[in-house]
Design an enzyme around this catalytic site. Structure first.
Site, PDB file in Angstrom:
ATOM      1  N   THR A   1       0.855  -1.193   0.000  1.00 30.45           N
ATOM      2  CA  THR A   1       0.000   0.000   0.000  1.00 30.45           C
ATOM      3  C   THR A   1       0.886   1.236   0.000  1.00 30.45           C
ATOM      4  O   THR A   1       2.018   1.192   0.470  1.00 30.45           O
ATOM      5  CB  THR A   1      -0.874   0.052   1.265  1.00 30.45           C
TER       6      THR A   1
ATOM      7  N   GLU B   1      -5.976  -3.121  -1.372  1.00 33.17           N
ATOM      8  CA  GLU B   1      -6.545  -4.245  -0.615  1.00 33.17           C
ATOM      9  C   GLU B   1      -7.723  -4.908  -1.329  1.00 33.17           C
ATOM     10  O   GLU B   1      -8.203  -5.945  -0.903  1.00 33.17           O
ATOM     11  CB  GLU B   1      -7.017  -3.765   0.770  1.00 33.17           C
TER      12      GLU B   1
ATOM     13  N   LYS C   1     -13.960  18.276  10.368  1.00 32.56           N
ATOM     14  CA  LYS C   1     -14.986  18.331  11.415  1.00 32.56           C
ATOM     15  C   LYS C   1     -15.105  19.757  11.915  1.00 32.56           C
ATOM     16  O   LYS C   1     -14.287  20.235  12.681  1.00 32.56           O
ATOM     17  CB  LYS C   1     -14.628  17.378  12.556  1.00 32.56           C
TER      18      LYS C   1
ATOM     19  N   TRP D   1     -19.671  17.306   9.810  1.00 27.98           N
ATOM     20  CA  TRP D   1     -18.704  16.895   8.801  1.00 27.98           C
ATOM     21  C   TRP D   1     -18.847  17.712   7.518  1.00 27.98           C
ATOM     22  O   TRP D   1     -19.961  17.921   7.043  1.00 27.98           O
ATOM     23  CB  TRP D   1     -18.925  15.416   8.421  1.00 27.98           C
TER      24      TRP D   1
HETATM   25  P1  AMP Z   1      -4.546   2.748  -3.046  1.00 28.90           P
HETATM   26  O1  AMP Z   1      -4.616   1.541  -2.208  1.00 28.90           O
HETATM   27  O2  AMP Z   1      -3.241   3.460  -2.961  1.00 28.90           O
HETATM   28  O3  AMP Z   1      -4.952   2.496  -4.456  1.00 28.90           O
HETATM   29  O4  AMP Z   1      -5.605   3.795  -2.448  1.00 28.90           O
HETATM   30  C1  AMP Z   1      -6.947   3.468  -2.236  1.00 28.90           C
HETATM   31  C2  AMP Z   1      -7.713   4.695  -1.846  1.00 28.90           C
HETATM   32  O5  AMP Z   1      -7.783   5.620  -2.936  1.00 28.90           O
HETATM   33  C3  AMP Z   1      -9.169   4.426  -1.508  1.00 28.90           C
HETATM   34  O6  AMP Z   1      -9.327   3.941  -0.199  1.00 28.90           O
HETATM   35  C4  AMP Z   1      -9.789   5.800  -1.709  1.00 28.90           C
HETATM   36  O7  AMP Z   1      -9.568   6.643  -0.590  1.00 28.90           O
HETATM   37  C5  AMP Z   1      -9.005   6.356  -2.876  1.00 28.90           C
HETATM   38  N1  AMP Z   1      -9.766   6.163  -4.111  1.00 28.90           N
HETATM   39  C6  AMP Z   1      -9.632   5.185  -5.017  1.00 28.90           C
HETATM   40  N2  AMP Z   1     -10.494   5.366  -6.039  1.00 28.90           N
HETATM   41  C7  AMP Z   1     -11.200   6.481  -5.762  1.00 28.90           C
HETATM   42  C8  AMP Z   1     -12.258   7.202  -6.421  1.00 28.90           C
HETATM   43  N3  AMP Z   1     -12.733   6.819  -7.594  1.00 28.90           N
HETATM   44  N4  AMP Z   1     -12.737   8.309  -5.822  1.00 28.90           N
HETATM   45  C9  AMP Z   1     -12.254   8.728  -4.631  1.00 28.90           C
HETATM   46  N5  AMP Z   1     -11.254   8.113  -3.971  1.00 28.90           N
HETATM   47  C10 AMP Z   1     -10.743   7.000  -4.525  1.00 28.90           C
END
Ligand code: AMP
Length: 540
Positions: free
Chosen positions: A186, A331, A438, A443
């Site tokens: 990650t 994940e 917040k 929110w």
């Molecule tokens: P990663 O594991 O680095 O790909 O990051 C995942 C995170 O990216 C998710 O938990 C979201 O917070 C954000 N994310 C992924 N796709 C989107 C989307 N289409 N719109 C908003 N946030 C997104």
């Protein structure tokens, strides 16, 4: 009573075998690290993957051995995808933009034995090698003619020389489909990155889902360009789904600017593509400036962070490209939701259709979603009640590599995203748990505010952060990048936002910046902004 069907394992090697038999002449085009385009076919991909599997076995790679890649999207990287996983070893795709210490940490944590790297990353490998004594071979993904005359790496090998030493007679082994196939860490803005270990089964099921009509809708008539890096959640599964469906595959190498991508799309007849919003922003700016639009590229999957509604509209109306907004995480393999409209939406006014398409969309079959309150109680699917998004499914992680446990809630994975789900099951992310603002106990959605700000014609990028406030605890601050040659001030931006969001949501400050700090996978690093502007509201 069990059914009486064959229990054939779902193995990734079957994808490249299938492509070799069904689509032997379909092309794979790849931008070499040193510039020129390279092209071959699925027949050659399959043969070279077998040779690489034999070469790796000769280096001591066995079942379960971790083999890392530090590479661009190119044909050798694709060969590694099949050679490593197909052999029963684990492909660990590393993000080259990690800090060298973090890269060393993940190489060691994964216990990588062999590292395959593009020449761009040779200096990086030389810097981390002393910290990674477990790596027995560094393989430069190039031919003998391009090998450096000398290197600080004692055990540096040449990829093409290794392949030259093998023939392509090799039978892919059969094993349990739950065997680990690849490992991806990650992005981890805090603490050390955590590993997500995919299996052959999870990846194969994910490939079926990615191919469905409402997601990438892949067919043997398609030409796919994954701009999303092969180190970012397996390029969202495209390297597997393309041979499954017989798509022509175009790999952009290191050239990801708008001009290079547009040229590649046009010269190769790309029909669909996938990447993060910043990539599409660059492409849109290029096409706008040049007054051009793609001849064949008609749809694109966008995710990784929220795609602004204004950009979805621009792609549709100005450039004839349908943007499919998807949501996912490392994940979740990553595909979780997709934003294709339902039949009944065609009757809605156009503005409402765009508003719907900018949401993150419906769960892909196989993935289940729900939102819960702070006590873990299910919230109604009313499109209003926001809470943490939980997911489960056969391609959702159950625990991190080496046993780090996420706090699964009754078998559901807590995503750390805050979302609403409506009666049609359409999900909308309003924030990350750590980014939500917040204000006086209420929110404010930073993503909604960013989306609204991005609609301003003079703004190229926007990020909203929560900043300490003496009275309200936290208030929103907008950091914005102007489009080249455009002028706009705080009052004009607030005036524009005043028509779009509740008054109490309006940012207390608008800070114009030259650029936003971007992470390696195209996400704005809000932590950096929060740190930098922590006190801007304290005197107010
Ligand atoms: P990663 O594991 O680095 O790909 O990051 C995942 C995170 O990216 C998710 O938990 C979201 O917070 C954000 N994310 C992924 N796709 C989107 C989307 N289409 N719109 C908003 N946030 C997104």
């Amino acid at each position: 009573m069990f059914g009486l069907m064959m229990d054939r394992p779902l193995l990734l090697s079957s994808l490249v075998e299938h492509a070799e038999q069904q689509f032997p002449d379909v092309e794979i085009v790849s931008r070499e690290t040193h510039g020129p385009l390279f092209r071959y076919t699925y027949r050659e991909l399959a043969a070279r993957s077998r040779r690489l599997a034999k070469a790796l076995a000769a280096l001591g790679v066995a079942r379960g051995t971790r083999v890392a890649t530090v590479a661009w999207n190119n044909h050798r990287h694709l060969e590694a995808y099949f050679a490593v996983s197909g052999s029963g070893a684990v492909l660990h795709t590393c993000n080259p933009r990690l800090h060298p210490e973090q890269l060393a940490y993940i190489l060691n944590h994964a216990e990588d034995q062999v590292v395959l790297l593009d020449s761009t990353f040779l200096p990086l490998a030389e810097a981390v090698a002393p910290l990674c004594p477990g790596v027995t071979a560094w393989v430069l993904m190039t031919d003998a003619g391009q090998m450096p005359l000398q290197s600080k790496l004692a055990n540096l090998l040449c990829y093409e020389t290794l392949l030259d030493g093998q023939d392509d007679v090799f039978a892919w082994p059969e094993f349990d489909e739950r065997t680990a196939s690849s490992l991806c860490f990650t992005s981890g803005t805090t603490g050390n990155p955590k590993g997500v270990l995919y299996s052959h089964r999870s990846t194969m099921l994910h490939s079926f889902a990615l191919s469905l009509p409402d997601t990438l809708s892949l067919s043997a008539r398609d030409c796919v360009l994954p701009v999303v890096p092969m180190f970012h959640v397996n390029a969202w599964g495209i390297p597997y789904a393309a041979p499954m469906n017989g798509c022509k595959l175009v790999l952009p190498g290191p050239k990801l600017d708008g001009a290079s991508l547009f040229e590649l799309m046009e010269s190769e007849g790309v029909t669909c593509s996938a990447g993060v919003p910043t990539i599409w922003l660059g492409l849109a700016q290029y096409m706008e400036a040049e007054g051009v639009k793609p001849a064949t590229m008609h749809r694109s999957v966008v995710g990784g962070s929220a795609m602004p509604q204004s950009l979805i509209r621009d792609f549709d109306q100005k450039f004839g490209v349908e943007v499919r907004h998807c949501w996912g995480m490392t994940e979740t393999s990553p595909l979780g939701t997709q934003g294709a409209p339902l039949g009944k939406h065609a009757a809605l006014p156009v503005d409402q259709q765009y508003a719907l398409r900018s949401k993150q969309g419906r769960a892909v079959f196989g993935v289940q979603l729900k939102v819960v309150d702070a006590n873990g109680q299910d919230l109604p699917r009313d499109g209003q009640s926001a809470g943490e998004l939980l997911v489960r499914g056969p391609w959702i992680m159950s625990e991190y590599f080496k046993g780090e446990k996420p706090a699964l809630q009754g078998g559901w994975f807590p995503t750390g995203d805050i979302a609403t789900i409506d009666t049609d099951g359409i999900m909308q992310i309003t924030d990350r748990v750590k980014d939500v603002i917040k204000s006086g106990g209420e929110w404010i959605s930073s993503i909604d505010l960013e989306n609204a700000a991005m609609g301003h014609p003079a703004l190229a990028m926007a990020a909203v952060i929560g900043v300490k406030h003496p009275k309200w605890d936290e208030r929103p601050v907008l950091c914005a990048v102007k489009k080249p040659g455009q002028e706009v001030d705080k009052a004009a931006v607030l005036d524009f936002l005043g028509n779009k969001v509740a008054r109490w949501w309006l940012p207390d400050e608008v800070i114009f910046v030259d650029s936003l700090p971007m992470g390696a996978t195209g996400k704005v690093q809000k932590m950096d902004l929060r740190r930098k502007y922590a006190d801007v509201l304290m005197s107010k």
